[in-house]
Design an enzyme around this catalytic site. Structure first.
Site, PDB file in Angstrom:
ATOM      1  N   LYS A  41     -25.530 -43.793  -1.515  1.00 28.23           N
ATOM      2  CA  LYS A  41     -25.729 -42.573  -0.715  1.00 28.23           C
ATOM      3  C   LYS A  41     -26.015 -41.431  -1.668  1.00 28.23           C
ATOM      4  O   LYS A  41     -25.204 -41.081  -2.524  1.00 28.23           O
ATOM      5  CB  LYS A  41     -24.512 -42.229   0.139  1.00 28.23           C
ATOM      6  N   GLU A  81     -14.803 -41.476 -10.520  1.00 30.90           N
ATOM      7  CA  GLU A  81     -15.170 -40.548 -11.603  1.00 30.90           C
ATOM      8  C   GLU A  81     -15.076 -39.146 -11.010  1.00 30.90           C
ATOM      9  O   GLU A  81     -15.977 -38.712 -10.288  1.00 30.90           O
ATOM     10  CB  GLU A  81     -16.608 -40.824 -12.069  1.00 30.90           C
ATOM     11  N   GLU A  86     -11.188 -26.381 -11.922  1.00 35.20           N
ATOM     12  CA  GLU A  86     -12.573 -26.629 -12.318  1.00 35.20           C
ATOM     13  C   GLU A  86     -13.477 -25.553 -11.702  1.00 35.20           C
ATOM     14  O   GLU A  86     -13.387 -25.275 -10.514  1.00 35.20           O
ATOM     15  CB  GLU A  86     -12.992 -28.003 -11.788  1.00 35.20           C
ATOM     16  N   CYS A 108     -19.199 -32.499 -15.211  1.00 32.55           N
ATOM     17  CA  CYS A 108     -17.771 -32.829 -15.039  1.00 32.55           C
ATOM     18  C   CYS A 108     -17.024 -32.756 -16.359  1.00 32.55           C
ATOM     19  O   CYS A 108     -15.858 -32.390 -16.387  1.00 32.55           O
ATOM     20  CB  CYS A 108     -17.623 -34.209 -14.421  1.00 32.55           C
TER      21      CYS A 108
HETATM   22  P1  NAD Z   1     -18.418 -33.798  -3.631  1.00 27.68           P
HETATM   23  O1  NAD Z   1     -17.154 -34.562  -3.729  1.00 27.68           O
HETATM   24  O2  NAD Z   1     -18.491 -32.662  -2.721  1.00 27.68           O
HETATM   25  O3  NAD Z   1     -19.623 -34.759  -3.218  1.00 27.68           O
HETATM   26  C1  NAD Z   1     -19.945 -35.917  -3.958  1.00 27.68           C
HETATM   27  C2  NAD Z   1     -20.605 -36.912  -3.030  1.00 27.68           C
HETATM   28  O4  NAD Z   1     -19.641 -37.348  -2.058  1.00 27.68           O
HETATM   29  C3  NAD Z   1     -21.785 -36.353  -2.235  1.00 27.68           C
HETATM   30  O5  NAD Z   1     -22.782 -37.356  -2.144  1.00 27.68           O
HETATM   31  C4  NAD Z   1     -21.169 -36.106  -0.853  1.00 27.68           C
HETATM   32  O6  NAD Z   1     -22.105 -36.172   0.184  1.00 27.68           O
HETATM   33  C5  NAD Z   1     -20.187 -37.251  -0.759  1.00 27.68           C
HETATM   34  N1  NAD Z   1     -19.084 -37.043   0.181  1.00 27.68           N
HETATM   35  C6  NAD Z   1     -18.527 -35.869   0.586  1.00 27.68           C
HETATM   36  N2  NAD Z   1     -17.528 -36.106   1.471  1.00 27.68           N
HETATM   37  C7  NAD Z   1     -17.448 -37.455   1.620  1.00 27.68           C
HETATM   38  C8  NAD Z   1     -16.604 -38.323   2.381  1.00 27.68           C
HETATM   39  N3  NAD Z   1     -15.626 -37.849   3.162  1.00 27.68           N
HETATM   40  N4  NAD Z   1     -16.797 -39.653   2.290  1.00 27.68           N
HETATM   41  C9  NAD Z   1     -17.747 -40.155   1.481  1.00 27.68           C
HETATM   42  N5  NAD Z   1     -18.593 -39.385   0.749  1.00 27.68           N
HETATM   43  C10 NAD Z   1     -18.436 -38.048   0.809  1.00 27.68           C
HETATM   44  O7  NAD Z   1     -18.765 -33.375  -5.130  1.00 27.68           O
HETATM   45  P2  NAD Z   1     -20.022 -32.544  -5.625  1.00 27.68           P
HETATM   46  O8  NAD Z   1     -19.775 -31.117  -5.275  1.00 27.68           O
HETATM   47  O9  NAD Z   1     -21.269 -33.193  -5.218  1.00 27.68           O
HETATM   48  O10 NAD Z   1     -19.908 -32.753  -7.212  1.00 27.68           O
HETATM   49  C11 NAD Z   1     -19.119 -31.952  -8.005  1.00 27.68           C
HETATM   50  C12 NAD Z   1     -17.837 -32.670  -8.379  1.00 27.68           C
HETATM   51  O11 NAD Z   1     -18.131 -33.953  -8.932  1.00 27.68           O
HETATM   52  C13 NAD Z   1     -17.082 -31.969  -9.469  1.00 27.68           C
HETATM   53  O12 NAD Z   1     -15.711 -31.988  -9.172  1.00 27.68           O
HETATM   54  C14 NAD Z   1     -17.347 -32.788 -10.703  1.00 27.68           C
HETATM   55  O13 NAD Z   1     -16.396 -32.690 -11.706  1.00 27.68           O
HETATM   56  C15 NAD Z   1     -17.464 -34.158 -10.158  1.00 27.68           C
HETATM   57  N6  NAD Z   1     -18.271 -35.014 -11.047  1.00 27.68           N
HETATM   58  C16 NAD Z   1     -17.641 -35.979 -11.776  1.00 27.68           C
HETATM   59  C17 NAD Z   1     -18.382 -36.767 -12.659  1.00 27.68           C
HETATM   60  C18 NAD Z   1     -17.717 -37.841 -13.494  1.00 27.68           C
HETATM   61  O14 NAD Z   1     -18.406 -38.721 -13.998  1.00 27.68           O
HETATM   62  N7  NAD Z   1     -16.411 -37.820 -13.652  1.00 27.68           N
HETATM   63  C19 NAD Z   1     -19.750 -36.587 -12.774  1.00 27.68           C
HETATM   64  C20 NAD Z   1     -20.357 -35.602 -11.996  1.00 27.68           C
HETATM   65  C21 NAD Z   1     -19.595 -34.818 -11.118  1.00 27.68           C
END
Ligand code: NAD
Length: 477
Positions: free
Chosen positions: A175, A250, A380, A284
């Site tokens: 997704k 992650e 963060e 991240c």
């Molecule tokens: P987010 O959690 O809002 O969204 C991430 C993904 O999850 C999106 O595709 C979103 O549509 C989906 N999502 C949202 N709600 C969901 C649910 N209830 N069920 C299933 N999927 C759902 O995060 P974001 O704002 O897109 O990204 C930023 C965050 O990601 C930051 O906290 C960052 O640190 C983290 N991040 C971590 C890494 C890593 O490798 N550790 C890498 C990149 C980003």
């Protein structure tokens, strides 16, 4: 908009439209320039069924592993062939610099190449049990891997989990993020051109709380790989718990670099530039905190502030050094965290505001005298904002570095070898950088502890998230 500005889902080797669309805007202007088909529950079901059929057919798991190696190498070649054409789309929808967008596609190609090299080396063990038995282990693919990707490095992060999953013989449903979903579709094109079997990679776009939630709760998936925020990860883990399926998480970070008085200033400043201003700080593992030994504290605050003021701000397509944040929401969140830092008593040295121009920009921002009680120390930000804190003793430095709920990465800048070795033991994080932030690569395992999640991506470790170990014990007499 012309029809080429509308992008589709990719299921069972076919491009599919949907009744609803999601608008995609350009963060440098704030204007919508494209749409993507918005999946629903039925689309999720169709994608999972396609992946299930592919996994059950054995087309990837039963072939000679060397054939998967060749297939993944072809995918890498196809990604390289489209990188120049696809990079401007990623830069435009995401706001990131064009060179970085192109590099992201080349990184995606490298993931396929790296795991191509491992596909024919997933070898079990022979376990001695005495003369009456033959015992050995085999690694079997988990089946259908459901992968949820965030917006900050959509192409890189998609390839990071897709490549090892395919190398191990799984089928995958990804997704894409509802913000910045377009460039990822080029990965599906590359897979199609390389001859990946139908259903092995299905790509759907939709809102997280609808389509993401439906995917992770679907009875047809065998594993979840999630990269994103902590609250979403926790919601997904509840779904995984319902069916007791494994997951890789992650999540976020609030990572600190510990700077001692003997640090090389040039090395440090190039790491700060890369660590907090690259991708507008939406990383991240960003260097969001700097802990500095008191004798060089003022000097470092001045140098980092000067560096921040030098960052030339502009659109990703113009290859600016400091590019816009991905969305208005993200921009507003970063600005409000800056306001809160001021109200809690942090010293704003530079930045902290949106410049007077269109688009979702935030100035390169430096806060000094940040203390552990302040939200800027613990939470963060996901923007170009660095928090600087002084320390006196080594023990104090480790305590400050470890003093958040996260544990993704940590760094130390010193040329004292024994202190470096003490740091590598004292710092509680999934990886420790010494004298270079982001040192490492596709070959080095990446992931967190504490609220930053569990499981590892990249490196040889990642491959073993996509297999189950089966032990075979045979009585031979
Ligand atoms: P987010 O959690 O809002 O969204 C991430 C993904 O999850 C999106 O595709 C979103 O549509 C989906 N999502 C949202 N709600 C969901 C649910 N209830 N069920 C299933 N999927 C759902 O995060 P974001 O704002 O897109 O990204 C930023 C965050 O990601 C930051 O906290 C960052 O640190 C983290 N991040 C971590 C890494 C890593 O490798 N550790 C890498 C990149 C980003």
């Amino acid at each position: 908009m012309n029809p080429t500005d509308h992008w589709l889902n990719f299921i069972n080797g076919e491009w599919l439209d949907a009744r609803r669309v999601i608008d995609v805007d350009d963060p440098a202007t704030g204007k919508v320039f494209a749409t993507v088909a918005c999946a629903d529950d039925k689309t999720v079901d169709r994608a999972v069924q396609a992946a299930r059929a592919c996994a059950d057919s054995g087309v990837l798991s039963d072939c000679r592993p060397v054939e998967r190696t060749a297939l993944l190498r072809r995918i890498a070649d196809e990604i390289r062939a489209i990188a120049d054409k696809a990079a401007p789309l990623l830069a435009r929808e995401n706001g990131k610099a064009l060179d970085d967008a192109r590099e992201e596609f080349l990184m995606a190609a490298k993931y396929f190449e790296y795991y191509a090299g491992m596909a024919d080396k997933i070898e079990g063990r022979s376990i001695p049990l005495g003369k009456d038995y033959v015992d050995y282990t085999v690694y079997e693919p988990v089946g259908v891997s459901a992968q949820i990707v965030p917006w900050n490095f959509p192409v890189d992060i998609c390839a990071r989990s897709l490549a090892p999953a395919l190398a191990a013989g799984n089928a995958v449903v990804v997704k894409s993020p509802e913000i910045s979903p377009l460039a990822m579709t080029w990965l599906a094109t590359a897979c199609q051109r390389a001859g990946l079997p139908k259903g092995a990679f299905n790509l759907i776009c939709g809102y997280g709380h609808e389509v993401g939630a439906a995917l992770v709760a679907h009875a047809g998936i065998d594993q979840i790989v999630f990269t994103g925020s902590v609250p979403t990860g926790q919601a997904i883990l509840r779904s995984a718990a319902e069916r007791a399926i494994p997951s890789v998480m992650e999540l976020g970070g609030k990572s600190a670099a510990v700077v001692f008085a003997d640090a090389d200033m040039e090395q440090l400043l190039s790491s700060v530039k890369w660590g907090i201003f690259f991708n507008a700080g939406q990383v991240c593992s960003a260097m969001s905190r700097l802990l500095v030994q008191r004798e060089i504290y003022d000097q470092v605050v001045d140098a980092v502030s000067e560096l921040a003021q030098r960052q030339q701000l502009g659109a990703g397509l113009d290859n600016a050094e400091l590019t816009p944040l991905v969305s208005r929401r993200q921009q507003q969140q970063v600005l409000s965290m800056c306001d809160q830092a001021v109200s809690e008593g942090a010293r704003r040295v530079t930045g902290g505001k949106a410049p007077e121009r269109e688009g979702y920009f935030v100035e390169a921002t430096v806060f000094a005298d940040v203390t552990p009680e302040m939200s800027l120390f613990c939470d963060e930000v996901f923007g170009p904002v660095i928090a600087i804190t002084p320390f006196d003793t080594e023990e104090e430095a480790w305590a400050l570095a470890n003093g958040t709920e996260f544990g993704l990465v940590a760094g130390v800048f010193t040329h004292d070898l024994t202190r470096t070795l003490r740091a590598t033991r004292a710092l509680k994080a999934g990886q420790v950088f010494v004298n270079e932030w982001y040192a490492g690569g596709i070959e080095t395992p990446f992931g967190g502890i504490k609220l930053s999640g569990f499981g590892r991506e990249k490196g040889q470790e990642a491959l073993y998230s996509y297999v189950n170990t089966k032990n075979i014990a045979i009585r031979v007499s």
